[in-house]
Design a protein around this motif. Sequence first.
Motif, PDB file in Angstrom:
ATOM      1  N   ASN A  18      41.777  41.654  11.482  1.00 46.06           N
ATOM      2  CA  ASN A  18      40.837  41.539  10.368  1.00 46.06           C
ATOM      3  C   ASN A  18      40.571  40.112   9.907  1.00 46.06           C
ATOM      4  OD1 ASN A  18      40.371  44.293  10.125  1.00 46.06           O
ATOM      5  ND2 ASN A  18      42.157  44.574   8.810  1.00 46.06           N
ATOM      6  N   TYR A  19      41.387  39.133  10.335  1.00 46.18           N
ATOM      7  CA  TYR A  19      41.264  37.775   9.806  1.00 46.18           C
ATOM      8  C   TYR A  19      41.359  36.730  10.917  1.00 46.18           C
ATOM      9  CZ  TYR A  19      42.322  40.022   5.355  1.00 46.18           C
ATOM     10  OH  TYR A  19      42.299  40.828   4.256  1.00 46.18           O
ATOM     11  N   PHE A  20      40.684  35.586  10.680  1.00 48.01           N
ATOM     12  CA  PHE A  20      40.905  34.385  11.469  1.00 48.01           C
ATOM     13  C   PHE A  20      42.029  33.624  10.787  1.00 48.01           C
ATOM     14  CE2 PHE A  20      36.258  34.923  12.304  1.00 48.01           C
ATOM     15  CZ  PHE A  20      36.353  35.117  13.665  1.00 48.01           C
ATOM     16  N   ILE A  21      43.044  33.241  11.529  1.00 48.70           N
ATOM     17  CA  ILE A  21      44.185  32.530  10.959  1.00 48.70           C
ATOM     18  C   ILE A  21      43.900  31.033  11.002  1.00 48.70           C
ATOM     19  CG2 ILE A  21      46.637  32.091  11.184  1.00 48.70           C
ATOM     20  CD1 ILE A  21      46.627  35.137  11.491  1.00 48.70           C
ATOM     21  N   ILE A  22      43.948  30.390   9.842  1.00 48.61           N
ATOM     22  CA  ILE A  22      43.655  28.966   9.742  1.00 48.61           C
ATOM     23  C   ILE A  22      44.945  28.148   9.725  1.00 48.61           C
ATOM     24  CG2 ILE A  22      42.631  27.207   8.256  1.00 48.61           C
ATOM     25  CD1 ILE A  22      40.606  29.410   7.441  1.00 48.61           C
ATOM     26  N   ASP A  23      45.912  28.566   8.919  1.00 50.83           N
ATOM     27  CA  ASP A  23      47.158  27.821   8.791  1.00 50.83           C
ATOM     28  C   ASP A  23      48.294  28.793   8.497  1.00 50.83           C
ATOM     29  OD1 ASP A  23      48.796  25.649   8.761  1.00 50.83           O
ATOM     30  OD2 ASP A  23      48.007  24.777   6.913  1.00 50.83           O
ATOM     31  N   LYS A  24      49.511  28.455   8.937  1.00 49.14           N
ATOM     32  CA  LYS A  24      50.677  29.308   8.725  1.00 49.14           C
ATOM     33  C   LYS A  24      51.750  28.536   7.971  1.00 49.14           C
ATOM     34  CE  LYS A  24      50.189  32.020  12.950  1.00 49.14           C
ATOM     35  NZ  LYS A  24      50.862  32.416  14.194  1.00 49.14           N
ATOM     36  N   PHE A  25      52.490  29.265   7.124  1.00 48.90           N
ATOM     37  CA  PHE A  25      53.594  28.689   6.363  1.00 48.90           C
ATOM     38  C   PHE A  25      54.791  29.625   6.455  1.00 48.90           C
ATOM     39  CE2 PHE A  25      49.738  27.136   4.429  1.00 48.90           C
ATOM     40  CZ  PHE A  25      50.009  25.804   4.193  1.00 48.90           C
ATOM     41  N   VAL A 117      66.155  36.123   4.621  1.00 51.46           N
ATOM     42  CA  VAL A 117      64.869  36.795   4.805  1.00 51.46           C
ATOM     43  C   VAL A 117      63.759  35.771   4.650  1.00 51.46           C
ATOM     44  CG1 VAL A 117      63.320  38.598   3.980  1.00 51.46           C
ATOM     45  CG2 VAL A 117      65.779  38.957   3.929  1.00 51.46           C
ATOM     46  N   LYS A 118      62.898  35.690   5.646  1.00 54.68           N
ATOM     47  CA  LYS A 118      61.768  34.752   5.634  1.00 54.68           C
ATOM     48  C   LYS A 118      60.483  35.530   5.888  1.00 54.68           C
ATOM     49  CE  LYS A 118      64.345  30.994   5.552  1.00 54.68           C
ATOM     50  NZ  LYS A 118      64.287  29.975   4.539  1.00 54.68           N
ATOM     51  N   MET A 119      59.373  34.925   5.501  1.00 52.37           N
ATOM     52  CA  MET A 119      58.060  35.525   5.712  1.00 52.37           C
ATOM     53  C   MET A 119      57.117  34.446   6.233  1.00 52.37           C
ATOM     54  SD  MET A 119      55.416  37.091   2.911  1.00 52.37           S
ATOM     55  CE  MET A 119      56.209  38.657   2.736  1.00 52.37           C
ATOM     56  N   THR A 120      56.264  34.811   7.195  1.00 55.45           N
ATOM     57  CA  THR A 120      55.211  33.914   7.646  1.00 55.45           C
ATOM     58  C   THR A 120      53.963  34.269   6.860  1.00 55.45           C
ATOM     59  OG1 THR A 120      56.165  33.849   9.849  1.00 55.45           O
ATOM     60  CG2 THR A 120      53.902  33.089   9.624  1.00 55.45           C
ATOM     61  N   LEU A 121      53.501  33.322   6.053  1.00 62.31           N
ATOM     62  CA  LEU A 121      52.320  33.506   5.222  1.00 62.31           C
ATOM     63  C   LEU A 121      51.184  32.719   5.851  1.00 62.31           C
ATOM     64  CD1 LEU A 121      51.481  34.768   2.480  1.00 62.31           C
ATOM     65  CD2 LEU A 121      51.900  32.535   1.478  1.00 62.31           C
ATOM     66  N   ALA A 122      50.023  33.364   5.996  1.00 60.50           N
ATOM     67  CA  ALA A 122      48.894  32.718   6.670  1.00 60.50           C
ATOM     68  C   ALA A 122      47.736  32.544   5.702  1.00 60.50           C
ATOM     69  CB  ALA A 122      48.446  33.547   7.862  1.00 60.50           C
ATOM     70  N   LEU A 123      47.064  31.415   5.838  1.00 63.20           N
ATOM     71  CA  LEU A 123      45.807  31.156   5.148  1.00 63.20           C
ATOM     72  C   LEU A 123      44.712  31.653   6.072  1.00 63.20           C
ATOM     73  CD1 LEU A 123      44.866  29.751   2.555  1.00 63.20           C
ATOM     74  CD2 LEU A 123      44.615  27.683   3.878  1.00 63.20           C
ATOM     75  N   CYS A 124      43.955  32.661   5.640  1.00 60.00           N
ATOM     76  CA  CYS A 124      43.049  33.380   6.536  1.00 60.00           C
ATOM     77  C   CYS A 124      41.631  33.434   5.993  1.00 60.00           C
ATOM     78  CB  CYS A 124      43.521  34.819   6.719  1.00 60.00           C
ATOM     79  SG  CYS A 124      45.169  34.981   7.358  1.00 60.00           S
ATOM     80  N   LYS A 125      40.709  33.580   6.932  1.00 59.15           N
ATOM     81  CA  LYS A 125      39.310  33.827   6.606  1.00 59.15           C
ATOM     82  C   LYS A 125      38.944  35.189   7.192  1.00 59.15           C
ATOM     83  CE  LYS A 125      34.681  32.034   7.246  1.00 59.15           C
ATOM     84  NZ  LYS A 125      33.838  31.105   7.991  1.00 59.15           N
ATOM     85  N   GLY A 126      38.289  36.028   6.422  1.00 51.94           N
ATOM     86  CA  GLY A 126      37.958  37.371   6.862  1.00 51.94           C
ATOM     87  C   GLY A 126      36.950  37.387   8.001  1.00 51.94           C
ATOM     88  N   LYS A 127      37.151  38.315   8.937  1.00 47.71           N
ATOM     89  CA  LYS A 127      36.212  38.481  10.039  1.00 47.71           C
ATOM     90  C   LYS A 127      35.073  39.399   9.605  1.00 47.71           C
ATOM     91  CE  LYS A 127      39.249  38.035  14.045  1.00 47.71           C
ATOM     92  NZ  LYS A 127      39.774  38.728  15.224  1.00 47.71           N
TER      93      LYS A 127
END
Length: 153
Positions: A18-25, A117-127
């Motif tokens: 559903n999203y284009f991934i721009i950056d990951k944290f 416990v870690k999480m990968t959070l992404a900055l996304c743009k909707g497709k």
Amino acid sequence: MKKEGRKLIAKNKKALFNYFIIDKFETGMVLVGTEVKSLRIGNTHLKDAYAKVTNGEIFVYQMHIGPYPFAYYDNHDPLRPRKLLLHDYEIRKLYSKANEQGLSLIPLDVYFKDGKVKMTLALCKGKRLHDKRDSIRDRDNRRDLDRSRKENS
């Protein structure tokens, strides 16, 4: 004794569609004991989860961590907002990009890293719809190519 390595708990497969991934944290999470125990048995999903910056802190919403089955009276709320741990400059960067450019903060996966416990959070743009159709077409083409390679081998 410290556990080494990375163990995947849950992955948000729909986010990649559903999203284009721009950056990951990579973020840490503030959890209670029964949540960590429930994560260890794999009782979670990220299907509709999203993150939002409020008052200089970042929280993840709609992340379901099921109740721990062996806790009697002190169990947690499965859908409560959970605080994420990031540096201040990372939070400011995410806040500015999410508000000014209309991007979303979507969790991609949750995992244990060295016992935490870690999480990968992404900055996304909707497709858009045509982008999703392109993704489906590419996936089908790759599947056909792999199938034909396997038959020829």
